[in-house]
Design an enzyme around this catalytic site. Structure first.
Site, PDB file in Angstrom:
ATOM      1  N   PHE A 174       1.096   5.222   0.661  1.00  0.00           N
ATOM      2  CA  PHE A 174       0.436   6.264   1.451  1.00  0.00           C
ATOM      3  C   PHE A 174       0.995   7.621   1.063  1.00  0.00           C
ATOM      4  O   PHE A 174       2.155   7.719   0.656  1.00  0.00           O
ATOM      5  CB  PHE A 174       0.719   6.065   2.945  1.00  0.00           C
ATOM      6  CG  PHE A 174       0.105   4.819   3.519  1.00  0.00           C
ATOM      7  CD1 PHE A 174      -1.110   4.873   4.193  1.00  0.00           C
ATOM      8  CD2 PHE A 174       0.743   3.592   3.391  1.00  0.00           C
ATOM      9  CE1 PHE A 174      -1.669   3.725   4.734  1.00  0.00           C
ATOM     10  CE2 PHE A 174       0.188   2.441   3.922  1.00  0.00           C
ATOM     11  CZ  PHE A 174      -1.021   2.504   4.593  1.00  0.00           C
ATOM     12  N   THR A 200       0.852  -1.182   0.000  1.00  0.00           N
ATOM     13  CA  THR A 200       0.000   0.000   0.000  1.00  0.00           C
ATOM     14  C   THR A 200       0.888   1.232   0.000  1.00  0.00           C
ATOM     15  O   THR A 200       1.892   1.286   0.705  1.00  0.00           O
ATOM     16  CB  THR A 200      -0.930   0.008   1.224  1.00  0.00           C
ATOM     17  OG1 THR A 200      -1.749  -1.163   1.153  1.00  0.00           O
ATOM     18  CG2 THR A 200      -1.833   1.228   1.223  1.00  0.00           C
TER      19      THR A 200
END
Ligand code: PEP
Ligand code: MN
Length: 701
Positions: free
Chosen positions: A278, A276
């Site tokens: 960010f 992921t």
């Protein structure tokens, strides 16, 4: 004696020794970091040395009968950490000192966002970090805008699930700037109560995306039902709280530690690589060491036009900028039009990036730089063992790679000429007019107003009453405006009146009537906005945001309309020079909004025969100095109905792109500016007499 106790004691001792060695190694790393920080000409990374280190490690590992692959993975992690740790010497944090740095994230402690926040700040020069979990992404953005937190860390995309739409929309809408990125390698684990086993399970809780990423494992658990939870760590917390050994959660190993659960099964995701990305957001930009590889993010909106996106992409290509991401989101205010989000390698301060921004402006309605920040995404791949140490290939763009500035937004339109066909004498260019100035050979900008092109070959008429007085009046006015063939309808809902006792307009109620009339007669509407705090709400209803003469230098208002996704009609202040009008327009363009239409509406002079003095020369001066379209407002210039047609003809002959004229179904009863309002017959005369003049300057009505 237990045969395991001696080897275990050895392991404990060796682990302590390993940690001590890591600390000692870090000391050496920091000595190098401090030297690099003092010498800005020193290269940040030494690829040669990194390769040599890997090779030496591999050799040493093999000599000791240790897998060079696993030893290499450990070293890669140590190197990553060392590189990051050195960053503290490159840009000491502004918020250093005793106060804690507050970072907001979505979720509860030990959620992936929280883990990424901890990772991000572990190697930054922060005295103390306070991590604050919020229920949703918008709540984190609210807290940042309100100053409750210094940073927000929000997930923007995942290698499996893709983009996170809600966060993209927040980026476009909020006052936040991207100052960093972080990556987190997600490793989903099945967590249960101590003593529970997978055979006991009836329910597995997690965030729906996490459940989706683990379908293969979950299908193997017979008789187990999945239950959606607002976040992964929240699911773990609930499992611990409920104390039911039939219930487990899918979350991080860290969440197990946080909530007193045990890992029943590691690595339960379908895909081994699950990263992921960010974004770290702040209120203000932050500078960072220019040696660090940078990423820049932009967002722009385009007219729905053949080839529009391609033109933009070509600008990146021509400036040798490597795009790493292109995303599109719908624009709620314009059906089937899109807001594009682009990430590319490079820093805003690089000339090739500046050249690309300049090139882009010619093709977009709206352009906003979301931030330049140090790149981290490759690190995620390195962690996953998918990439070699990345090599930076940053060749400077060639001169030939820089596109000719300002290619026409509408390819069909010929290069501009002054109406008389005469070349303008060279003028001193104000260096602060970076965006509004017409560069050599730059074509006219055509502003799209809900499908009406302003600044093209069609001469545009915007007609309507000074003020919206009531529903019946504005509907009758719209009928009149439509009948004479005008392209746009004007009408003031918020009126800037010289006297506080004069009719102030109906406000949002009036705007709703104007909107209704515009819809009924298919006329895009132009209306004035007076207060910065009203801009967003007015922009939801109006097709054009008018900035009136009295507000031309209301800089807070100019900044706000610069953020708006609607074209702006900027009227010249009654005591403003042409230069000041251009600087006011520069505010709007610099704020992101590229759709600005200028308007000459008469200036204050010693002459009292007219309300103002129509500065007809402003029109050709503006047309030569800027690429923006120019309208004329003969109504406020004259202040007298009988002069409006004559001034209109003069404006058209002088090269105006159109007119904004006041008219009223019943001028004698107008609540505002009644002496200058045209009646239906006057409008018919205006249109009839404009025809030949407009044709004479090569335009159509
Ligand atoms: C108007 O257009 O109604 C108006 C108030 O104009 P200005 O700001 O040019 O006076
Ligand atoms: Mn008026």
């Amino acid at each position: 004696m237990d045969p395991l106790s001696q080897p275990r004691a050895d392991i404990d001792r060796l682990d302590r020794e390993l940690v001590r060695l890591l600390a000692e190694r870090l000391e050496a790393v920091r000595a190098i970091g401090s030297a690099k920080g003092r010498d800005p000409s020193a290269p940040l990374r030494d690829e040669e040395r990194e390769r040599a280190l890997f090779a030496a490690w591999a050799r040493a590992a093999e000599e000791h009968g240790v897998s060079s692959y696993f030893a290499g993975r450990v070293l890669r992690e140590v190197l990553n950490w060392s590189r990051r740790d050195q960053e503290r010497f490159l840009e000491p944090m502004k918020q250093g000192g005793p106060r804690a740095v507050r970072v907001g994230y979505q979720g509860v402690p030990a959620s992936y966002s929280d883990l990424a926040a901890q990772k991000h700040f572990a190697t930054r020069d922060v005295a103390r970090l306070e991590r604050i979990g919020y229920r949703g992404f918008a709540a984190v953005a609210d807290a940042l805008e309100a100053g409750e937190i210094d940073y927000a860390l929000l997930p923007i995309e995942n290698t499996i699930a893709g983009s996170i739409d809600e966060v993209y929309d927040l980026l476009g809408a909020r006052r936040m700037t991207i100052v960093g990125e972080e990556v987190w390698s997600v490793e989903h684990c099945l967590l249960g109560l101590p003593g529970a086993s997978t055979e006991d399970l009836r329910v597995v809780r997690s965030h729906p995306v996490a459940l989706m990423q683990c379908t293969r494992f979950l299908e193997g658990l017979v008789g187990v039902r999945s239950e959606s939870f607002h976040d992964t760590a929240g699911a773990a917390e609930a499992v611990a709280r409920d104390g039911d050994r039939h219930v487990a959660a899918i979350a991080s190993e860290e969440a197990a530690r946080e909530y007193g659960l045990v890992v029943l099964r590691r690595d339960v995701a379908n895909q081994p690589t699950n990263i992921t990305r960010f974004l770290l957001l702040a209120r203000e930009r932050e500078s960072f060491d220019p040696r660090r590889p940078a990423l820049t993010s932009l967002t722009f909106a385009l007219n729905h036009r053949h080839g529009a996106l391609l033109e933009c992409l070509k600008v990146f290509e021509a400036n040798e900028l490597n795009l790493t991401k292109l995303e599109s989101r719908p624009r709620p205010e314009a059906a089937w039009e899109y807001q594009f989000y682009v990430d590319f390698q490079g820093h805003l301060d690089e000339p090739r990036v500046a050249a690309a921004l300049e090139g882009l402006r010619a093709h977009v309605n709206h352009l906003q730089v979301l931030g330049s920040y140090p790149r981290r995404a490759e690190e995620g791949l390195e962690l996953a063992g998918r990439a070699r140490v990345p090599l930076e290939v940053a060749e400077p763009p060639t001169a030939a790679g820089v596109p000719a500035p300002g290619t026409a937004a509408d390819g069909a339109k010929p290069a501009p000429t002054t109406p008389a066909g005469a070349a303008c004498p060279a003028q001193k260019v104000n260096p602060n007019l970076k965006l509004v100035t017409r560069r050599e050979g730059q074509a006219d900008t055509i502003v799209d107003v809900s499908g009406v092109a302003v600044g093209g070959t069609r001469f545009v008429l915007a007609l309507g009453p000074c003020a919206v007085e009531n529903r019946a009046q504005v509907l009758a006015a719209a009928e009149m405006v439509k009948r004479c063939g005008a392209a746009l309808m004007r009408g003031g809902a918020f009126k800037p009146r010289t006297s506080p006792y004069a009719f102030q307009g109906l406000g949002f109620e009036g705007l709703a009537y104007l909107r209704e009339a515009g819809r009924a007669y298919e006329l895009p509407i132009v209306t004035e906005v007076l207060h910065p705090e009203d801009v967003e709400r007015v922009a939801e209803q109006a097709d054009v945001l008018q900035i009136g003469a009295r507000n031309m230098q209301n800089f807070a208002l100019l900044k706000e309309v610069g953020r708006a996704r609607r074209p702006v009609l900027l009227k010249r202040g009654m005591s403003a020079t042409i230069e000041e009008l251009l600087l006011a327009a520069e505010y709007v363009l610099a704020g992101g909004n590229q759709r600005v239409i200028l308007c000459e509406r008469g200036i204050r002079t010693f002459e009292t025969a007219t309300r103002n003095t129509f500065d007809v020369s402003a029109i050709p001066v503006l047309k030569s100095r800027t690429h923006l379209p120019v309208l004329a407002d003969p109504s406020h210039a004259a202040g007298r109905r009988d002069l409006v047609v004559a001034l209109s003809l003069a404006a058209a002959a002088a090269g105006a792109d159109g007119l904004i004229v006041e008219c009223h179904p019943n001028p004698s009863e107008a609540l505002c500016d009644k002496d200058q309002a045209l009646a239906a017959a006057d409008v018919a005369e205006l249109v009839a007499r404009l025809g030949p003049v407009v044709a004479a300057v090569g335009r159509t009505l």
